[in-house]
Design an enzyme around this catalytic site. Structure first.
Site, short mmCIF file in Angstrom:
data_model
loop_
_atom_site.label_atom_id
_atom_site.label_comp_id
_atom_site.label_asym_id
_atom_site.label_seq_id
_atom_site.Cartn_x
_atom_site.Cartn_y
_atom_site.Cartn_z
N CYS A 184 0.83 -1.19 0.00
CA CYS A 184 0.00 0.00 0.00
C CYS A 184 0.88 1.26 0.00
O CYS A 184 1.96 1.27 0.59
CB CYS A 184 -0.91 0.00 1.23
SG CYS A 184 -2.20 -1.26 1.19
N CYS A 190 2.23 2.81 3.28
CA CYS A 190 3.01 1.88 4.11
C CYS A 190 4.28 1.40 3.42
O CYS A 190 4.92 0.45 3.88
CB CYS A 190 2.15 0.68 4.50
SG CYS A 190 0.67 1.11 5.44
N CYS A 229 2.13 -8.72 6.84
CA CYS A 229 0.79 -8.15 6.92
C CYS A 229 -0.23 -9.13 7.48
O CYS A 229 -1.34 -8.74 7.81
CB CYS A 229 0.33 -7.67 5.55
SG CYS A 229 0.24 -8.97 4.31
#
Length: 254
Positions: free
Chosen positions: A210, A213, A238
């Site tokens: 993302c 991030c 994650c």
């Protein structure tokens, strides 16, 4: 590789010895072995990173019966969406997207703020669960096999990755056809085959997730240091590939 050479085998844990004994060392051969041996639906989840692009190329080129899907978190880089379009047009395919539940996202943002994941690891893992793990569970529902772009040298956390393993929590066979490849190996094969890759790789983003991030690497940093860079521990995952204990999901026998 013909069906007669590798008869279909069930249940999931019974297929592992046959997969491990498959002699193929090339990526198409490994993918064909998985398609031949695993009964039922096989799913490849792509994040459009360089490893996943190479796997997607071989799946499409070999016309293998493997579903290609992606998890659209809603916070990906614009270049990732552009590559998604380019990949579909290049190979003449549609890549099915699984999205986070809108109500779950709304509740999370109301609780921790739009970028609350910066303030605690628990908040970050909660965001990853809502945007990635829960959609993944839907993408893999009813599947017998799961193909991933994991490599053993990506991080210490992933050093034990093997070609075929049992994801006991989901009851399916997990395949990592690039497990013994280096990043340089993957990049060289992509260049040779003309596989489209994310433009961010050339700008120091070796592992792309993302947008909020992920950052570019500094000189000398390990491959996944740009993911969740504000966290101080090295186990930066994650939740897609780890169990409740935070460790890589592997079979007991492995």
């Amino acid at each position: 590789m013909a069906d007669a050479d590798f008869p279909k085998i069930r249940p999931a844990n019974a297929v592992l010895p046959a997969l491990e004994s498959a002699s193929a060392t090339d990526i198409p051969g490994r993918l064909r072995a998985a398609a031949d041996l695993i009964s039922g639906r096989i799913v490849f989840t792509t994040s459009f990173g360089i490893e996943d692009q190479l796997i997607a190329h071989h799946i499409s080129s070999e016309r293998l019966p493997i579903d290609v899907v992606t998890l659209d978190t809603g916070r990906l880089f614009p270049s990732t969406y552009n590559l998604w379009q380019e990949t579909e047009e290049r190979y003449g395919v549609r890549i099915r997207a699984f999205y986070p539940d809108a109500h779950a996202v709304a509740a999370m943002v109301a609780d921790q703020g739009i970028n609350g994941f910066y303030y605690s690891k628990d908040a970050r893992l909660s965001c990853c669960h809502v945007r990635k793990v829960e959609p993944l569970n839907r993408a893999l529902a009813g599947a017998s096999g799961w193909i991933t772009g994991l490599r053993a040298d990506q991080s210490q956390q992933r050093s034990a990755v093997s070609f075929a393993d049992l994801d006991a929590e989901r009851g399916l066979v997990k395949i990592a056809p690039l497990f013994d490849r280096s990043r340089d190996d993957v990049a060289a094969e992509c260049a040779e085959l003309g596989v489209p890759i994310n433009e961010l790789h050339a700008k120091g983003y070796l592992s792309i997730g993302c947008e909020p991030c992920t950052r570019a690497l500094q000189p000398g940093e390990p491959e996944r240091a740009g993911r969740w860079w504000w966290e101080t521990d090295n186990a930066r995952e994650c939740g897609l590939h780890v169990g409740a204990d935070g460790k890589l999901v592997r079979s007991v026998a492995a």
